[in-house]
Design a protein around this motif. Structure first.
Motif, PDB file in Angstrom:
ATOM      1  N   GLU A  23       8.406  19.210   6.707  1.00 14.08           N
ATOM      2  CA  GLU A  23       8.596  18.799   8.100  1.00 14.08           C
ATOM      3  C   GLU A  23       7.468  17.900   8.576  1.00 14.08           C
ATOM      4  OE1 GLU A  23       8.659  21.891   6.983  1.00 14.08           O
ATOM      5  OE2 GLU A  23      10.833  22.276   7.056  1.00 14.08           O
ATOM      6  N   THR A  24       6.224  18.274   8.217  1.00 15.66           N
ATOM      7  CA  THR A  24       5.062  17.481   8.640  1.00 15.66           C
ATOM      8  C   THR A  24       5.113  16.078   8.048  1.00 15.66           C
ATOM      9  OG1 THR A  24       3.695  19.459   8.807  1.00 15.66           O
ATOM     10  CG2 THR A  24       2.547  17.351   8.644  1.00 15.66           C
ATOM     11  N   GLN A  25       5.471  15.981   6.771  1.00 15.14           N
ATOM     12  CA  GLN A  25       5.556  14.665   6.129  1.00 15.14           C
ATOM     13  C   GLN A  25       6.539  13.760   6.855  1.00 15.14           C
ATOM     14  OE1 GLN A  25       5.949  14.670   1.748  1.00 15.14           O
ATOM     15  NE2 GLN A  25       5.302  16.803   1.800  1.00 15.14           N
ATOM     16  N   GLU A  26       7.698  14.318   7.210  1.00 13.81           N
ATOM     17  CA  GLU A  26       8.707  13.494   7.883  1.00 13.81           C
ATOM     18  C   GLU A  26       8.241  13.075   9.277  1.00 13.81           C
ATOM     19  OE1 GLU A  26      13.459  13.416   9.056  1.00 13.81           O
ATOM     20  OE2 GLU A  26      12.657  15.032   7.806  1.00 13.81           O
ATOM     21  N   LEU A  27       7.599  14.004  10.018  1.00 14.92           N
ATOM     22  CA  LEU A  27       7.105  13.669  11.353  1.00 14.92           C
ATOM     23  C   LEU A  27       6.093  12.533  11.307  1.00 14.92           C
ATOM     24  CD1 LEU A  27       6.653  17.227  12.939  1.00 14.92           C
ATOM     25  CD2 LEU A  27       8.271  15.450  13.656  1.00 14.92           C
ATOM     26  N   VAL A  28       5.158  12.608  10.341  1.00 15.24           N
ATOM     27  CA  VAL A  28       4.128  11.578  10.203  1.00 15.24           C
ATOM     28  C   VAL A  28       4.763  10.226   9.870  1.00 15.24           C
ATOM     29  CG1 VAL A  28       2.182  10.812   8.784  1.00 15.24           C
ATOM     30  CG2 VAL A  28       2.298  13.187   9.569  1.00 15.24           C
ATOM     31  N   CYS A  29       5.716  10.234   8.943  1.00 22.87           N
ATOM     32  CA  CYS A  29       6.364   8.989   8.518  1.00 22.87           C
ATOM     33  C   CYS A  29       7.237   8.402   9.628  1.00 22.87           C
ATOM     34  CB  CYS A  29       7.196   9.231   7.265  1.00 22.87           C
ATOM     35  SG  CYS A  29       6.228   9.633   5.798  1.00 22.87           S
ATOM     36  N   ARG A  30       7.955   9.257  10.330  1.00 24.53           N
ATOM     37  CA  ARG A  30       8.828   8.770  11.410  1.00 24.53           C
ATOM     38  C   ARG A  30       8.001   8.179  12.556  1.00 24.53           C
ATOM     39  NH1 ARG A  30      14.102   9.213  11.372  1.00 24.53           N
ATOM     40  NH2 ARG A  30      15.134  10.651   9.924  1.00 24.53           N
ATOM     41  N   LYS A  31       6.855   8.792  12.852  1.00 22.69           N
ATOM     42  CA  LYS A  31       5.998   8.251  13.910  1.00 22.69           C
ATOM     43  C   LYS A  31       5.511   6.854  13.531  1.00 22.69           C
ATOM     44  CE  LYS A  31       1.863   9.171  16.683  1.00 22.69           C
ATOM     45  NZ  LYS A  31       1.404   7.774  16.576  1.00 22.69           N
ATOM     46  N   TRP A  32       5.081   6.700  12.263  1.00 21.55           N
ATOM     47  CA  TRP A  32       4.611   5.382  11.820  1.00 21.55           C
ATOM     48  C   TRP A  32       5.753   4.378  11.901  1.00 21.55           C
ATOM     49  CZ3 TRP A  32       5.675   1.391   8.716  1.00 21.55           C
ATOM     50  CH2 TRP A  32       4.655   0.463   8.466  1.00 21.55           C
ATOM     51  N   ALA A  33       6.949   4.788  11.472  1.00 22.58           N
ATOM     52  CA  ALA A  33       8.107   3.893  11.485  1.00 22.58           C
ATOM     53  C   ALA A  33       8.435   3.450  12.911  1.00 22.58           C
ATOM     54  CB  ALA A  33       9.304   4.590  10.854  1.00 22.58           C
ATOM     55  N   LYS A  34       8.400   4.399  13.852  1.00 19.76           N
ATOM     56  CA  LYS A  34       8.696   4.069  15.249  1.00 19.76           C
ATOM     57  C   LYS A  34       7.659   3.112  15.815  1.00 19.76           C
ATOM     58  CE  LYS A  34       9.517   6.206  19.752  1.00 19.76           C
ATOM     59  NZ  LYS A  34       9.559   7.482  20.525  1.00 19.76           N
ATOM     60  N   ASP A  35       6.391   3.359  15.516  1.00 21.38           N
ATOM     61  CA  ASP A  35       5.318   2.500  16.024  1.00 21.38           C
ATOM     62  C   ASP A  35       5.375   1.095  15.442  1.00 21.38           C
ATOM     63  OD1 ASP A  35       4.415   4.647  17.470  1.00 21.38           O
ATOM     64  OD2 ASP A  35       2.816   5.187  16.065  1.00 21.38           O
ATOM     65  N   ASN A  36       6.008   0.949  14.290  1.00 19.56           N
ATOM     66  CA  ASN A  36       6.041  -0.360  13.610  1.00 19.56           C
ATOM     67  C   ASN A  36       7.442  -0.941  13.519  1.00 19.56           C
ATOM     68  OD1 ASN A  36       3.137  -0.878  12.306  1.00 19.56           O
ATOM     69  ND2 ASN A  36       3.572   1.338  12.238  1.00 19.56           N
ATOM     70  N   ASP A  37       8.365  -0.450  14.360  1.00 24.10           N
ATOM     71  CA  ASP A  37       9.721  -1.009  14.488  1.00 24.10           C
ATOM     72  C   ASP A  37      10.541  -0.917  13.210  1.00 24.10           C
ATOM     73  OD1 ASP A  37       9.319  -1.727  17.178  1.00 24.10           O
ATOM     74  OD2 ASP A  37       8.286  -3.555  16.555  1.00 24.10           O
ATOM     75  N   TYR A  38      10.501   0.233  12.546  1.00 30.25           N
ATOM     76  CA  TYR A  38      11.361   0.489  11.387  1.00 30.25           C
ATOM     77  C   TYR A  38      12.414   1.533  11.774  1.00 30.25           C
ATOM     78  CZ  TYR A  38       8.470  -2.005   7.975  1.00 30.25           C
ATOM     79  OH  TYR A  38       7.810  -2.968   7.256  1.00 30.25           O
ATOM     80  N   PHE A  39      13.630   1.319  11.312  1.00 31.82           N
ATOM     81  CA  PHE A  39      14.713   2.274  11.559  1.00 31.82           C
ATOM     82  C   PHE A  39      14.958   3.104  10.304  1.00 31.82           C
ATOM     83  CE2 PHE A  39      19.257   3.315  11.109  1.00 31.82           C
ATOM     84  CZ  PHE A  39      19.376   4.199  12.173  1.00 31.82           C
ATOM     85  N   ILE A  40      15.113   4.417  10.489  1.00 32.51           N
ATOM     86  CA  ILE A  40      15.358   5.313   9.354  1.00 32.51           C
ATOM     87  C   ILE A  40      16.624   6.114   9.622  1.00 32.51           C
ATOM     88  CG2 ILE A  40      14.466   7.236   7.982  1.00 32.51           C
ATOM     89  CD1 ILE A  40      11.637   6.284   8.977  1.00 32.51           C
ATOM     90  N   ALA A  41      17.663   5.876   8.827  1.00 39.85           N
ATOM     91  CA  ALA A  41      18.910   6.619   8.952  1.00 39.85           C
ATOM     92  C   ALA A  41      18.734   8.012   8.345  1.00 39.85           C
ATOM     93  CB  ALA A  41      20.043   5.873   8.256  1.00 39.85           C
ATOM     94  N   PRO A  42      19.476   9.000   8.839  1.00 37.73           N
ATOM     95  CA  PRO A  42      19.338  10.372   8.315  1.00 37.73           C
ATOM     96  C   PRO A  42      19.517  10.459   6.810  1.00 37.73           C
ATOM     97  CG  PRO A  42      20.653  10.366  10.317  1.00 37.73           C
ATOM     98  CD  PRO A  42      20.431   8.928   9.957  1.00 37.73           C
ATOM     99  N   GLU A  43      20.474   9.657   6.254  1.00 35.28           N
ATOM    100  CA  GLU A  43      20.724   9.726   4.820  1.00 35.28           C
ATOM    101  C   GLU A  43      19.654   9.024   3.992  1.00 35.28           C
ATOM    102  OE1 GLU A  43      23.063   6.112   6.387  1.00 35.28           O
ATOM    103  OE2 GLU A  43      22.583   8.164   7.043  1.00 35.28           O
ATOM    104  N   ASN A  44      18.696   8.391   4.674  1.00 37.88           N
ATOM    105  CA  ASN A  44      17.647   7.668   3.958  1.00 37.88           C
ATOM    106  C   ASN A  44      16.313   8.422   3.951  1.00 37.88           C
ATOM    107  OD1 ASN A  44      19.327   5.579   3.256  1.00 37.88           O
ATOM    108  ND2 ASN A  44      18.847   4.366   5.080  1.00 37.88           N
ATOM    109  N   VAL A  45      16.396   9.747   4.117  1.00 36.52           N
ATOM    110  CA  VAL A  45      15.224  10.617   3.931  1.00 36.52           C
ATOM    111  C   VAL A  45      15.456  11.392   2.635  1.00 36.52           C
ATOM    112  CG1 VAL A  45      13.862  12.514   4.849  1.00 36.52           C
ATOM    113  CG2 VAL A  45      14.838  10.810   6.415  1.00 36.52           C
ATOM    114  N   PHE A  46      14.612  11.152   1.646  1.00 39.62           N
ATOM    115  CA  PHE A  46      14.793  11.725   0.312  1.00 39.62           C
ATOM    116  C   PHE A  46      13.757  12.829   0.084  1.00 39.62           C
ATOM    117  CE2 PHE A  46      16.396   7.469   0.386  1.00 39.62           C
ATOM    118  CZ  PHE A  46      17.580   7.540  -0.317  1.00 39.62           C
TER     119      PHE A  46
END
Length: 505
Positions: A23-46
């Motif tokens: 959970e922590t890994q995903e939160l950290v990565c999603r925050k970085w993605a949001k701050d840098n204008d990247y979109f992550i679809a649910p099926e694209n979390v491996f």
């Protein structure tokens, strides 16, 4: 908007580590993605749970890399909390990084923003990836699971079907999987069926059948005439009796049949009798296919093997499909010229030292990881073996376990023990592969010309792709070559030098 994938991994030991939880890994990565204008679809979390980073043999990792290599899927970056989520050693990290960079996909480590992208580092990455067997492992993952499902339904997903069949639109589809199915090719089917019937009599050779099909203008998908080896393979193809092979599994097909099983079996018997089953046509290995271009017209050169009817001599040649006359050149002659060209590539002492330093780091980390993993496996094995002894005592000495309970518990322990032994065996194999790859990388750095000359066919293909875009041919001679873009910065900074005067004949 830019598209990104997230990769998460925890090993068994890290499950309780909140700092690196899934959970922590995903939160950290999603925050970085949001701050840098990247979109992550649910099926694209491996996610790989309970998987060690000492091996690249991880289902989610392979699925992600396969998706990265799919031309129909857009992805700009792969995000990890830190690089040890992907790999715990330099060797595996460089392999993954090279695969991603080949597709222009950024590898972003949120906690490690500085990743080496120097020309020297990139070439080492590319060389390692080119000789690493892991690339071939993930290639199979590119096969869509949808196609596997189609095979399970009985519909052939393998592209062009055998002679006598064709891909057709299904007039009554039940879903997306059977919109395109296999049907009978009415123009060729009668001739294929007739050929089976002729050969089953035992009065014809495979060559005579090939002649019959060629005379009636029956051609395979590649458009050239049919040879006896093609006919022999066709007569062994169980597709004609309703079965097909897909991903090393045999499936029962739903496609229509025009060859009876009894006829198919009779043809097989005749093949055995004539000993034609042992006939194999020489594989046409043209190393420079795709690299040669005609200087006169600019066309990519083709390759072919043909046999002269007057004397039976076999010729392997490259030629220009536009110029044709006067453009034919012996395969071995050109490949020898390219081998000489490789000997003109020289690597500076400084860059050799860079490669040696990288190799040393890889070897040290590989040994450390192997030792760590071996100790972990040994501990697990001791626990399992202790459990097996306790189960044996409970059943045969104290009689506190029923037969059913003993069988269930003991069977589970046996499976766990076998799994531990398999992982240990693979660990040794992986180390051996790492040593083999390092050997090839060092040989390439120390003497490119000799390393190329000693390489097998596939490795030579990889080396060609690393160093050369194309070779220009005129009047049967190599007159010019273009280097890859990856090599140009190294030439500019002096790490690599290529002598261009006096090209080989």
């Amino acid at each position: 908007m830019k598209i990104a994938f997230i990769y998460r991994r925890v090993s068994t030991e890290e499950q309780a580590d909140e700092g690196k939880s899934i959970e922590t890994q995903e939160l950290v990565c999603r925050k970085w993605a949001k701050d840098n204008d990247y979109f992550i679809a649910p099926e694209n979390v491996f996610t790989d749970e309970g998987k060690s980073a000492t091996t690249l043999n991880r289902p989610a990792l392979k699925d992600m890399l396969a998706k990265c290599q799919d031309d129909n899927i857009k992805v700009d970056a792969v995000i990890v909390q830190d690089t040890d989520r992907l790999a715990r050693n330099t060797f595996d990290h460089l392999t993954i990084k090279a695969i991603l960079e080949k597709r222009n996909i950024r590898l972003i480590s949120v906690s490690q923003p500085m990743i080496d992208n120097s020309p020297e580092g990139n070439l080492v990455d590319t060389i390692i990836a080119s000789v690493n067997a892991f690339q071939s492992q993930i290639t199979g993952r590119k096969t869509s699971k949808v196609l596997e499902q189609k095979a399970k339904m009985g519909w052939y997903p393998g592209g062009t079907p055998p002679l006598g069949y064709k891909n057709v639109d299904n007039l009554t589809p039940t879903g997306t999987l059977d919109k395109r199915i296999i049907g009978i090719e009415e123009e060729t089917m009668p001739y294929i069926k007739k050929s089976f019937e002729m050969y089953a009599t035992g009065n014809y050779t495979v060559q005579q059948i090939a002649d019959y099909l060629n005379e009636n203008k029956i051609k395979p998908v590649y458009g050239r005439e049919i040879h006896e080896s093609y006919v022999a393979r066709m007569y062994r193809n169980e597709f004609y009796i309703g079965k097909f092979l897909w991903n090393n599994e045999v499936y029962e097909g739903k496609h229509p049949l025009f060859i009876t099983k009894s006829l198919f079996m009779k043809v097989g018997t005749v093949l055995d009798t004539h000993n034609q089953f042992a006939t194999r046509k020489r594989r046409h290995d043209f190393l420079l296919r795709g690299f040669l271009f005609c200087q006169i017209c600019g066309s990519q050169m083709w390759a072919e093997q043909h046999t002269k009817k007057t004397n039976g001599n076999v010729y392997n040649q490259y030629f220009c499909p536009q110029c044709r006359k006067g453009s034919y050149v012996d395969r071995d002659k050109l490949e020898a010229a390219v081998e000489k060209t490789f000997r003109r590539i020289q690597i500076s002492d400084a860059y050799v030292q860079h490669v040696l330093t990288t190799a040393k780091r890889i070897l040290e980390e590989d040994r450390t990881n192997q030792d760590t993993e071996t100790k972990r496996l040994t501990t697990e094995k001791v626990k399992v073996e202790r459990g097996m002894k306790e189960a044996e005592d409970a059943r045969f000495i104290t009689h506190t376990l029923t037969e059913e309970a003993f069988n269930r518990i003991y069977s589970r322990y046996e499976k766990e023990l076998k799994n531990i032994e398999d992982v240990a065996a693979n660990l040794k194999k992986d180390h051996s592969k790492s040593i083999a790859v390092l050997q090839k990388v060092l040989r390439l750095a120390e003497n490119i010309g000799q390393a190329y000359a000693d390489a097998d066919f596939l490795l030579k293909k990889n080396y060609l792709g690393i160093f050369f875009k194309r070779f220009i041919i005129k009047e049967g001679k190599l007159v010019k070559f273009d280097l890859t873009d990856e090599l140009k910065p190294l030439i500019k900074n002096g790490s690599v030098r290529v002598r261009t005067t006096g090209l080989p004949d």
